[in-house]
Design a protein around this motif. Structure first.
Motif, PDB file in Angstrom:
ATOM      1  N   VAL A  54       0.855  -1.194   0.000  1.00 42.19           N
ATOM      2  CA  VAL A  54       0.000   0.000   0.000  1.00 42.19           C
ATOM      3  C   VAL A  54       0.882   1.232   0.000  1.00 42.19           C
ATOM      4  O   VAL A  54       1.824   1.339   0.805  1.00 42.19           O
ATOM      5  CB  VAL A  54      -0.929   0.010   1.235  1.00 42.19           C
ATOM      6  CG1 VAL A  54      -1.707   1.325   1.304  1.00 42.19           C
ATOM      7  CG2 VAL A  54      -1.873  -1.176   1.203  1.00 42.19           C
ATOM      8  N   LYS A  55       0.587   2.133  -0.907  1.00 43.49           N
ATOM      9  CA  LYS A  55       1.238   3.445  -0.920  1.00 43.49           C
ATOM     10  C   LYS A  55       0.280   4.418  -0.265  1.00 43.49           C
ATOM     11  O   LYS A  55      -0.822   4.652  -0.765  1.00 43.49           O
ATOM     12  CB  LYS A  55       1.552   3.884  -2.349  1.00 43.49           C
ATOM     13  CG  LYS A  55       2.305   5.203  -2.438  1.00 43.49           C
ATOM     14  CD  LYS A  55       2.625   5.543  -3.894  1.00 43.49           C
ATOM     15  CE  LYS A  55       3.413   6.843  -4.000  1.00 43.49           C
ATOM     16  NZ  LYS A  55       3.704   7.171  -5.420  1.00 43.49           N
ATOM     17  N   THR A  56       0.659   4.969   0.881  1.00 40.73           N
ATOM     18  CA  THR A  56      -0.235   5.851   1.618  1.00 40.73           C
ATOM     19  C   THR A  56      -0.278   7.230   0.972  1.00 40.73           C
ATOM     20  O   THR A  56       0.522   7.548   0.085  1.00 40.73           O
ATOM     21  CB  THR A  56       0.207   5.974   3.079  1.00 40.73           C
ATOM     22  OG1 THR A  56       1.515   6.570   3.130  1.00 40.73           O
ATOM     23  CG2 THR A  56       0.246   4.604   3.752  1.00 40.73           C
ATOM     24  N   ALA A  57      -1.192   8.052   1.424  1.00 40.34           N
ATOM     25  CA  ALA A  57      -1.384   9.372   0.827  1.00 40.34           C
ATOM     26  C   ALA A  57      -0.145  10.250   0.959  1.00 40.34           C
ATOM     27  O   ALA A  57       0.084  11.138   0.121  1.00 40.34           O
ATOM     28  CB  ALA A  57      -2.586  10.065   1.469  1.00 40.34           C
ATOM     29  N   ASP A  58       0.667  10.010   1.991  1.00 37.21           N
ATOM     30  CA  ASP A  58       1.877  10.817   2.162  1.00 37.21           C
ATOM     31  C   ASP A  58       3.095  10.202   1.490  1.00 37.21           C
ATOM     32  O   ASP A  58       4.234  10.650   1.699  1.00 37.21           O
ATOM     33  CB  ASP A  58       2.152  11.065   3.650  1.00 37.21           C
ATOM     34  CG  ASP A  58       2.364   9.777   4.432  1.00 37.21           C
ATOM     35  OD1 ASP A  58       2.355   8.694   3.808  1.00 37.21           O
ATOM     36  OD2 ASP A  58       2.536   9.842   5.663  1.00 37.21           O
ATOM     37  N   GLY A  59       2.881   9.163   0.660  1.00 38.75           N
ATOM     38  CA  GLY A  59       3.958   8.616  -0.155  1.00 38.75           C
ATOM     39  C   GLY A  59       4.777   7.522   0.498  1.00 38.75           C
ATOM     40  O   GLY A  59       5.741   7.035  -0.098  1.00 38.75           O
ATOM     41  N   LYS A  60       4.403   7.080   1.704  1.00 38.30           N
ATOM     42  CA  LYS A  60       5.122   5.985   2.356  1.00 38.30           C
ATOM     43  C   LYS A  60       4.522   4.649   1.921  1.00 38.30           C
ATOM     44  O   LYS A  60       3.414   4.587   1.401  1.00 38.30           O
ATOM     45  CB  LYS A  60       5.050   6.145   3.872  1.00 38.30           C
ATOM     46  CG  LYS A  60       5.761   7.394   4.385  1.00 38.30           C
ATOM     47  CD  LYS A  60       5.661   7.502   5.897  1.00 38.30           C
ATOM     48  CE  LYS A  60       6.374   8.758   6.398  1.00 38.30           C
ATOM     49  NZ  LYS A  60       6.239   8.907   7.874  1.00 38.30           N
ATOM     50  N   TYR A  61       5.289   3.572   2.150  1.00 40.01           N
ATOM     51  CA  TYR A  61       4.842   2.249   1.744  1.00 40.01           C
ATOM     52  C   TYR A  61       4.636   1.340   2.958  1.00 40.01           C
ATOM     53  O   TYR A  61       5.345   1.456   3.962  1.00 40.01           O
ATOM     54  CB  TYR A  61       5.864   1.586   0.805  1.00 40.01           C
ATOM     55  CG  TYR A  61       6.037   2.288  -0.515  1.00 40.01           C
ATOM     56  CD1 TYR A  61       5.134   2.086  -1.555  1.00 40.01           C
ATOM     57  CD2 TYR A  61       7.110   3.150  -0.738  1.00 40.01           C
ATOM     58  CE1 TYR A  61       5.298   2.719  -2.782  1.00 40.01           C
ATOM     59  CE2 TYR A  61       7.281   3.790  -1.954  1.00 40.01           C
ATOM     60  CZ  TYR A  61       6.367   3.573  -2.969  1.00 40.01           C
ATOM     61  OH  TYR A  61       6.533   4.208  -4.170  1.00 40.01           O
TER      62      TYR A  61
END
Length: 343
Positions: free
Chosen positions: A309-316
């Motif tokens: 999952v790539k979160t909205a803040d760009g982390k995985y």
């Protein structure tokens, strides 16, 4: 039309703990795991990777104003349909402006005499909202009326009129019915009539503000959505081996507009209440549903693949689902191993 999914739903009381688990291929995992406990249809549960737990559960509530719902009305003519008082009509949403209008519990009979037969029929129409009414319109088309003795008769049917958008507003629909063989033979005769009653249409939404708190994944039974994120499914079950380098440059799938079942109270009459919402079609693959052709209609099995999952803040975050049952063995939970942020 909507595809009916026979899932059990999710109230989530998340708990994160360190553990060692094995997936279906026997690969071990030493790291974080979480179990999302599930219960009713009418709830969403919101999980945060940063918090490592479920941070909120919001119930789904029904609101007046939609055209879909369960209606009872009085039919002015008893030429064919004999239960003219409190005739049951069910409206389910279709694709776009289309609705399916069903009469699942009619008593029909000959134009003379008292003997009746149980029957049911459905026809499609267009529903467009104009101010404080829904305008219902359909072209005359051939509809098969199914009877309790396993026979059917073809009719020409149409339904046109208006349905109020507020609770207990009036609805007034003209139902045209004529036996196809009769009309084809030149006999024009309306065996339907005017159907009138009070509006009870429903729409659905969460009882709260999803934007008022931080979350990454929301669970509704086997449905999952992200909070402005995206997901990818890898072709491996080895969670330990996946690193951020494995997903660099990959195309992640964002959520799309969809709908989930939230109201089963009218199921016996043929009405299922759906909530329009975002859903992630990749994460929905965490469970594989296989049709059985009988009852139960599906069997379910954990996919076992690794999702990122790539979160909205760009982390995985990487995760692998390992169980779909709660402590009692019922399919009312989602357990997954995960790492966040992905190294």
């Amino acid at each position: 039309m909507k595809k009916m999914n026979w899932f059990l739903v999710v109230y989530v009381v998340g708990a994160c703990f360190a553990s060692c688990t094995k997936n279906n291929n026997g690969d071990s995992w030493i790291g974080k795991s979480v179990t999302v406990d599930c219960d009713p249809y009418n709830a969403w549960s919101y999980f945060s990777f940063k918090e490592g737990k479920t941070v909120k559960t919001l119930n789904v509530k029904s609101m007046e104003g939609a055209v879909a719902g369960v209606y009872y009305g009085d039919l002015s003519s008893n030429t064919l349909i004999k239960n003219t008082d409190s005739l049951l009509m069910v409206i389910n949403e279709g694709i776009g402006d289309t609705v399916v209008i069903s009469f699942p519990a009619c008593k029909i009979g000959a134009m003379s005499g008292t003997e009746t037969t149980n029957a049911s029929f459905s026809l499609k129409a267009i529903a467009k909202k104009e101010g404080n009414i829904w305008k219902i319109s359909s072209e005359k088309s051939v509809v098969a009326m199914e009877k309790e003795n396993a026979t059917s008769t073809d009719y020409y049917m149409s339904i046109n009129g208006t349905i109020g958008t507020t609770k207990n507003a009036d609805f007034d629909l003209a139902l045209y019915m004529n036996v196809k063989a009769m009309e084809d033979g030149g006999m024009q005769m309306n065996m339907g009539g005017d159907l009138v009653g009070k509006s009870t249409g429903k729409t659905y939404g969460v009882d709260g503000d999803e934007t008022s708190f931080e979350w990454d994944l929301a669970f509704h039974r086997y449905d999952i959505k992200t909070n402005g994120g995206a997901a990818i499914m890898l072709q491996t079950s080895d969670l330990e081996s996946v690193t951020s380098a494995d997903v660099t440059g990959e195309s992640f799938t964002s959520d799309v507009d969809g709908e989930v079942m939230v109201d089963m109270s009218g199921m016996m009459t043929g009405f299922i209440g759906y909530q329009p919402t975002k859903v992630n079609e990749v994460l929905a693959k965490w469970v594989t549903a296989t049709p059985t052709g009988s009852m139960p209609p599906y069997t379910y099995k954990i996919n076992g693949k690794v999702f990122v999952v790539k979160t909205a803040d760009g982390k995985y975050a990487k995760l692998r689902f390992t169980d779909m049952s709660d402590a009692t063995g019922k399919n009312e939970a989602a357990t997954f191993d995960y790492e966040y942020p992905l190294k």
